[in-house]
Motif scaffolding. Structure first.
Motif, PDB file in Angstrom:
ATOM      1  N   UNK A 175      22.630 -51.780  75.894  1.00 47.75           N
ATOM      2  CA  UNK A 175      21.980 -52.776  76.731  1.00 47.75           C
ATOM      3  C   UNK A 175      20.840 -52.063  77.458  1.00 47.75           C
ATOM      4  N   UNK A 176      19.597 -52.413  77.112  1.00 50.11           N
ATOM      5  CA  UNK A 176      18.419 -51.746  77.672  1.00 50.11           C
ATOM      6  C   UNK A 176      17.646 -52.691  78.572  1.00 50.11           C
ATOM      7  N   UNK A 177      16.942 -52.120  79.521  1.00 48.67           N
ATOM      8  CA  UNK A 177      16.061 -52.922  80.345  1.00 48.67           C
ATOM      9  C   UNK A 177      15.645 -52.178  81.593  1.00 48.67           C
ATOM     10  N   UNK A 178      14.691 -52.760  82.280  1.00 49.50           N
ATOM     11  CA  UNK A 178      14.219 -52.169  83.522  1.00 49.50           C
ATOM     12  C   UNK A 178      15.275 -52.338  84.603  1.00 49.50           C
ATOM     13  N   UNK A 179      15.115 -51.592  85.687  1.00 50.50           N
ATOM     14  CA  UNK A 179      16.089 -51.651  86.775  1.00 50.50           C
ATOM     15  C   UNK A 179      16.091 -53.037  87.436  1.00 50.50           C
ATOM     16  N   UNK A 180      17.239 -53.398  87.949  1.00 47.84           N
ATOM     17  CA  UNK A 180      17.438 -54.620  88.739  1.00 47.84           C
ATOM     18  C   UNK A 180      17.215 -55.918  87.967  1.00 47.84           C
ATOM     19  N   UNK A 190      28.195 -51.404  97.764  1.00 51.48           N
ATOM     20  CA  UNK A 190      29.172 -50.320  97.843  1.00 51.48           C
ATOM     21  C   UNK A 190      28.915 -49.222  96.820  1.00 51.48           C
ATOM     22  N   UNK A 191      28.364 -49.587  95.651  1.00 47.66           N
ATOM     23  CA  UNK A 191      28.233 -48.625  94.565  1.00 47.66           C
ATOM     24  C   UNK A 191      26.810 -48.148  94.302  1.00 47.66           C
ATOM     25  N   UNK A 192      25.844 -48.990  94.516  1.00 45.52           N
ATOM     26  CA  UNK A 192      24.470 -48.629  94.214  1.00 45.52           C
ATOM     27  C   UNK A 192      24.145 -48.857  92.752  1.00 45.52           C
ATOM     28  N   UNK A 193      22.892 -48.670  92.360  1.00 47.67           N
ATOM     29  CA  UNK A 193      22.471 -48.932  90.987  1.00 47.67           C
ATOM     30  C   UNK A 193      22.941 -47.844  90.019  1.00 47.67           C
ATOM     31  N   UNK A 194      22.923 -48.175  88.734  1.00 49.04           N
ATOM     32  CA  UNK A 194      23.247 -47.195  87.694  1.00 49.04           C
ATOM     33  C   UNK A 194      22.090 -46.205  87.605  1.00 49.04           C
ATOM     34  N   UNK A 195      22.417 -44.943  87.552  1.00 45.77           N
ATOM     35  CA  UNK A 195      21.410 -43.906  87.395  1.00 45.77           C
ATOM     36  C   UNK A 195      21.538 -43.385  85.970  1.00 45.77           C
ATOM     37  N   UNK A 196      20.600 -43.761  85.110  1.00 47.50           N
ATOM     38  CA  UNK A 196      20.627 -43.287  83.726  1.00 47.50           C
ATOM     39  C   UNK A 196      21.432 -44.164  82.813  1.00 47.50           C
ATOM     40  N   UNK A 197      22.755 -43.906  82.731  1.00 41.48           N
ATOM     41  CA  UNK A 197      23.574 -44.598  81.732  1.00 41.48           C
ATOM     42  C   UNK A 197      24.986 -44.824  82.253  1.00 41.48           C
ATOM     43  N   UNK A 198      25.548 -45.979  81.913  1.00 45.05           N
ATOM     44  CA  UNK A 198      26.946 -46.286  82.203  1.00 45.05           C
ATOM     45  C   UNK A 198      27.576 -46.694  80.881  1.00 45.05           C
ATOM     46  N   UNK A 199      28.845 -46.363  80.699  1.00 42.75           N
ATOM     47  CA  UNK A 199      29.526 -46.603  79.429  1.00 42.75           C
ATOM     48  C   UNK A 199      30.824 -47.348  79.701  1.00 42.75           C
ATOM     49  N   UNK A 224      38.971 -55.639  67.657  1.00 40.28           N
ATOM     50  CA  UNK A 224      37.589 -55.179  67.606  1.00 40.28           C
ATOM     51  C   UNK A 224      37.294 -54.426  68.899  1.00 40.28           C
ATOM     52  N   UNK A 225      36.905 -53.181  68.762  1.00 39.22           N
ATOM     53  CA  UNK A 225      36.570 -52.349  69.918  1.00 39.22           C
ATOM     54  C   UNK A 225      35.060 -52.410  70.144  1.00 39.22           C
ATOM     55  N   UNK A 226      34.665 -52.741  71.360  1.00 39.89           N
ATOM     56  CA  UNK A 226      33.247 -52.834  71.720  1.00 39.89           C
ATOM     57  C   UNK A 226      32.915 -51.711  72.691  1.00 39.89           C
ATOM     58  N   UNK A 227      31.946 -50.889  72.347  1.00 40.26           N
ATOM     59  CA  UNK A 227      31.434 -49.862  73.257  1.00 40.26           C
ATOM     60  C   UNK A 227      30.113 -50.384  73.798  1.00 40.26           C
ATOM     61  N   UNK A 228      29.997 -50.462  75.102  1.00 38.38           N
ATOM     62  CA  UNK A 228      28.805 -51.012  75.749  1.00 38.38           C
ATOM     63  C   UNK A 228      28.114 -49.924  76.562  1.00 38.38           C
ATOM     64  N   UNK A 229      26.880 -49.623  76.197  1.00 35.64           N
ATOM     65  CA  UNK A 229      26.070 -48.618  76.887  1.00 35.64           C
ATOM     66  C   UNK A 229      25.040 -49.349  77.738  1.00 35.64           C
ATOM     67  N   UNK A 230      25.130 -49.185  79.040  1.00 39.41           N
ATOM     68  CA  UNK A 230      24.216 -49.814  79.997  1.00 39.41           C
ATOM     69  C   UNK A 230      23.193 -48.743  80.393  1.00 39.41           C
ATOM     70  N   UNK A 231      21.968 -48.885  79.909  1.00 33.07           N
ATOM     71  CA  UNK A 231      20.957 -47.835  80.085  1.00 33.07           C
ATOM     72  C   UNK A 231      19.757 -48.371  80.861  1.00 33.07           C
ATOM     73  N   UNK A 232      19.300 -47.593  81.836  1.00 36.29           N
ATOM     74  CA  UNK A 232      18.162 -47.975  82.665  1.00 36.29           C
ATOM     75  C   UNK A 232      16.917 -47.178  82.286  1.00 36.29           C
TER      76      UNK A 232
END
Length: 86
Positions: free
Chosen positions: A11-16, A36-45, A57-65
């Motif tokens: 999942x790609x895109x600009x911040x916010x 409480x947590x703040x924005x993702x810095x770089x990548x979340x998995x 079905x196993x889904x791996x989701x990469x949240x990338x900023x």
């Protein structure tokens, strides 16, 4: 947990723009309180396994900023063997 198929989503895109909210809602069932947590810095998995037509079905989701400030894109390793779906 065992699975029959594995799909990786980047999942790609600009911040916010709501990437983390979308992924968190799908995986955890709620949208996190970012005060409480703040924005993702770089990548979340995140991972979720779902039943589909009698199979697991196993889904791996990469949240990338993307970093607007430095005009940098994520490393190429995140996209290795990926197919674009727009």
């Amino acid at each position: 947990m065992e699975y029959d198929h594995l799909f990786k989503f980047v999942i790609l895109g600009k911040k916010s723009v709501g990437k983390t909210s979308l992924v968190s809602r799908f995986v955890h069932g709620y949208i996190p309180d970012f005060s409480q947590y703040g924005p993702v810095i770089g990548c979340d998995f995140l991972v979720r396994t779902v039943p589909l037509s009698g199979r697991q079905v196993k889904l791996q989701l990469w949240d990338i900023t993307f970093y607007d400030r430095f005009n940098t894109a994520p490393p190429r390793a995140y996209f290795w063997r990926a197919k674009a779906c727009l």
